[in-house]
Write an enzyme that holds these catalytic residues in place. Structure first.
Site, PDB file in Angstrom:
ATOM      1  N   LYS A  81       0.861  -1.189   0.000  1.00 58.65           N
ATOM      2  CA  LYS A  81       0.000   0.000   0.000  1.00 58.65           C
ATOM      3  C   LYS A  81       0.892   1.232   0.000  1.00 58.65           C
ATOM      4  CE  LYS A  81      -2.584   1.053   3.625  1.00 58.65           C
ATOM      5  NZ  LYS A  81      -3.689   1.112   4.589  1.00 58.65           N
ATOM      6  N   CYS A  99      -7.619  11.644   0.995  1.00 61.00           N
ATOM      7  CA  CYS A  99      -7.938  10.536   0.093  1.00 61.00           C
ATOM      8  C   CYS A  99      -7.182  10.679  -1.228  1.00 61.00           C
ATOM      9  CB  CYS A  99      -9.448  10.544  -0.174  1.00 61.00           C
ATOM     10  SG  CYS A  99      -9.966   9.341  -1.397  1.00 61.00           S
ATOM     11  N   CYS A 101      -7.776   7.828  -3.468  1.00 59.92           N
ATOM     12  CA  CYS A 101      -8.429   6.809  -4.300  1.00 59.92           C
ATOM     13  C   CYS A 101      -9.699   7.346  -4.962  1.00 59.92           C
ATOM     14  CB  CYS A 101      -8.782   5.572  -3.469  1.00 59.92           C
ATOM     15  SG  CYS A 101     -10.123   5.812  -2.293  1.00 59.92           S
ATOM     16  N   CYS A 110      -9.856  11.256   3.912  1.00 58.69           N
ATOM     17  CA  CYS A 110      -9.895   9.805   3.744  1.00 58.69           C
ATOM     18  C   CYS A 110     -10.863   9.167   4.728  1.00 58.69           C
ATOM     19  CB  CYS A 110      -8.500   9.226   3.953  1.00 58.69           C
ATOM     20  SG  CYS A 110      -8.434   7.431   3.815  1.00 58.69           S
ATOM     21  N   HIS A 114     -10.285   3.241   0.383  1.00 62.43           N
ATOM     22  CA  HIS A 114      -9.238   2.609  -0.419  1.00 62.43           C
ATOM     23  C   HIS A 114      -9.062   1.134  -0.052  1.00 62.43           C
ATOM     24  CE1 HIS A 114      -7.177   4.216   3.173  1.00 62.43           C
ATOM     25  NE2 HIS A 114      -6.448   3.103   3.085  1.00 62.43           N
TER      26      HIS A 114
END
Length: 135
Positions: A81, A99, A101, A110, A114
């Site tokens: 990751k 975030c 993603c 976030c 993800h």
């Protein structure tokens, strides 16, 4: 009582309403209708449009759900990751996660969306974490 009301509407009021409508004899007659006559036709036209849509709706193509695709195509692909931490002196809170993603319901913050995205796609995208630099 309710059935009597519905029966009265269907047998008495609906035919009376339809008789009062300014329906022209020809297609060209619609061009000669006044604004007030068009306004009297609107409820009927709206109901007919709704019934038409409900009739053809089962035959319309279904919207395809967009399949998740990879977001991170080439950055640190060897890591499980990708998470970057940056120390900032003038940060109000201890940690802020942003975030990367584009799936977060609280974007730009976030919410760990993800994790599901990575599981579904095999991607390795993670958040950008800003940390308060302790002097």
């Amino acid at each position: 009582m309710v059935l009597e009301s519905i029966s009265r509407i269907i047998k008495v009021q609906l035919p009376a309403y339809l008789k009062r409508l300014p329906l022209p004899e020809t297609i060209g007659g619609f061009a000669r209708l006044t604004v007030s006559e068009w306004l009297r036709l609107l409820p009927l036209l709206g109901i007919l449009a709704l019934l038409g849509y409900l009739t053809i709706r089962p035959f319309l193509p279904k919207k395809k759900k967009q399949r998740d695709s990879l977001i991170n195509l080439k950055i640190q692909k060897e890591n499980p990751k990708v998470v970057n931490e940056i120390d900032i002196e003038d940060l109000n809170s201890a940690n802020v996660c942003y975030c990367r993603c584009w799936r977060s319901k609280t974007f730009p913050v976030c919410d760990k969306s993800h994790l599901k995205h990575n599981e579904l796609t095999g991607d390795n995208v993670g958040p950008l974490i800003l940390k308060k630099k302790i002097l």
